[in-house]
Design an enzyme around this catalytic site. Structure first.
Site, short mmCIF file in Angstrom:
data_model
loop_
_atom_site.label_atom_id
_atom_site.label_comp_id
_atom_site.label_asym_id
_atom_site.label_seq_id
_atom_site.Cartn_x
_atom_site.Cartn_y
_atom_site.Cartn_z
N LYS A 159 0.86 -1.19 0.00
CA LYS A 159 0.00 0.00 0.00
C LYS A 159 0.90 1.24 0.00
CE LYS A 159 -4.26 1.36 2.36
NZ LYS A 159 -5.08 1.65 1.20
N1 PMP Z 1 -7.76 -1.88 -3.09
C1 PMP Z 1 -7.19 -0.67 -2.92
C2 PMP Z 1 -6.42 -0.07 -4.04
C3 PMP Z 1 -7.35 0.01 -1.70
O1 PMP Z 1 -6.79 1.21 -1.52
C4 PMP Z 1 -8.11 -0.58 -0.67
C5 PMP Z 1 -8.31 0.17 0.63
N2 PMP Z 1 -7.31 -0.10 1.55
C6 PMP Z 1 -8.67 -1.84 -0.90
C7 PMP Z 1 -8.47 -2.47 -2.12
C8 PMP Z 1 -9.42 -2.55 0.19
O2 PMP Z 1 -8.52 -3.00 1.16
P1 PMP Z 1 -8.96 -3.16 2.69
O3 PMP Z 1 -10.18 -4.00 2.67
O4 PMP Z 1 -7.81 -3.85 3.33
O5 PMP Z 1 -9.21 -1.82 3.20
#
Ligand code: PMP
Length: 326
Positions: A159
């Site tokens: 991320k």
């Molecule tokens: N894809 C992206 C590109 C994101 O930024 C997020 C948000 N964190 C998600 C998927 C969903 O991830 P999560 O369920 O861990 O928040």
């Protein structure tokens, strides 16, 4: 939130009021996007008088993974980071739905693009927070002309802040074109994910979601939904490649993420999904998801970290008891 308490954050080794946490304009992460981050939600349970962080440990495990990819040394364990976040929420007096944004960033104030041989720092912020996108009505989404970044160019698995320019291109294009959200394809033309959400598609009674090798962020909500679909709704889940036009013919489609939570999709590129309303599976999933995240389902309490050592009963109830005992 207690109005007299300022929001506190963890910043470069100490706890300070949020408005005192500042970085210099030459900070490497600002120049080159060399940071990684998480978004963690806290859900307030009125009945318990308690705030629960949802799957905070998993978020911090992912922050460790992102840090490894960026050649950073995150010196606190996931459990220590969870406790540091709870401490900030407690000391900021937050007794309502909340959001925490931890980030590891390249803090050196130098010119020169690289990952190694730079100082890393950590910050963690907390704040009260509501819905990120409107989830009470189905979303109208468009397939983006922007392609999802590829693992060998900019790994979506980590991320990384710089990678969110890719999401920002897609999200702004979608909004400026009148859609609510974008769905990105990868470079092979297959469905990857939304700008900040993973995707699930129902076809013939089976839920499908792109696999982790399809240039997606390995979402924690995605994992939660896979468990709830299988264990609570008895719906099989398959991770596989998804074609763009499958989105046009599927029975249900939903986007999910910490921010978006569970957002049903009503149309893709102007083609209605199902009857264009909120699908039956999405509706059932939303209902159980919100019970789980708010700490109302004993089976899944291990996903919920209680924040406060002193729980707070609703003011109305306190008043009612006080009057009754007179
Ligand atoms: N894809 C992206 C590109 C994101 O930024 C997020 C948000 N964190 C998600 C998927 C969903 O991830 P999560 O369920 O861990 O928040």
């Amino acid at each position: 939130m207690d109005k007299q308490l300022p929001l506190l954050c963890y910043f470069e080794g100490g706890v300070v009021p949020l408005n005192e946490a500042k970085v210099g304009i030459l900070t490497h992460a600002l120049s080159y996007g060399t940071a990684c981050f998480e978004g963690i939600r806290g859900y307030y349970n009125e009945k318990h008088g308690q705030l629960y962080l949802f799957r905070a440990r998993e978020h911090y495990e992912r922050l460790h993974e992102s840090s490894r990819v960026l050649i950073m040394n995150l010196k606190f364990s996931p459990d220590e980071l969870v406790e540091m976040t709870c401490d900030l929420l407690r000391r900021s007096g937050i007794y309502e739905d909340a959001y925490s944004r931890p980030s590891m960033y390249k803090a050196s104030e130098v010119i020169g693009v690289r990952l190694h041989d730079l100082k890393d720092e950590l910050y963690i912020t907390v704040q009260p927070f509501g819905n990120y996108i409107d989830i009470d009505r189905p979303l109208n989404v468009g397939v983006s002309s922007w392609k999802r970044i590829d693992d060998n160019a900019m790994p979506a698995r980590a991320k990384i802040t710089g990678a969110y320019v890719n999401s920002a291109f897609a999200k702004s294009e979608a909004l400026l074109n009148g859609y609510d959200e974008a769905i990105m394809l990868d470079n092979s033309g297959h469905v990857s994910e939304g700008s900040a959400e993973n995707l699930f598609m129902l076809r013939n009674g089976v839920m499908h979601t792109p696999s982790v090798t399809e240039n997606i962020l390995e979402g924690i909500t995605r994992l939660t939904i896979m468990t709830l679909l299988r264990e609570e709704l008895g719906i099989p889940v398959v991770e596989r490649t998804i074609d763009r036009t499958e989105l046009y013919v599927c029975d249900e489609l939903l986007l999910c993420g910490t921010g978006a939570q569970i957002a049903p999709v009503g149309s893709v590129d102007h083609r209605p999904v199902g009857n264009g309303g909120v699908g039956e599976v999405a509706r059932r999933l939303q209902s159980i998801y919100f019970d789980v995240v708010r700490g109302n389902v004993p089976k899944y309490m291990h996903w919920c970290t209680p924040v406060h050592t002193e729980v707070r009963r609703p003011a109305k109830a306190e008043h009612a008891v006080a009057v009754a005992s007179k």
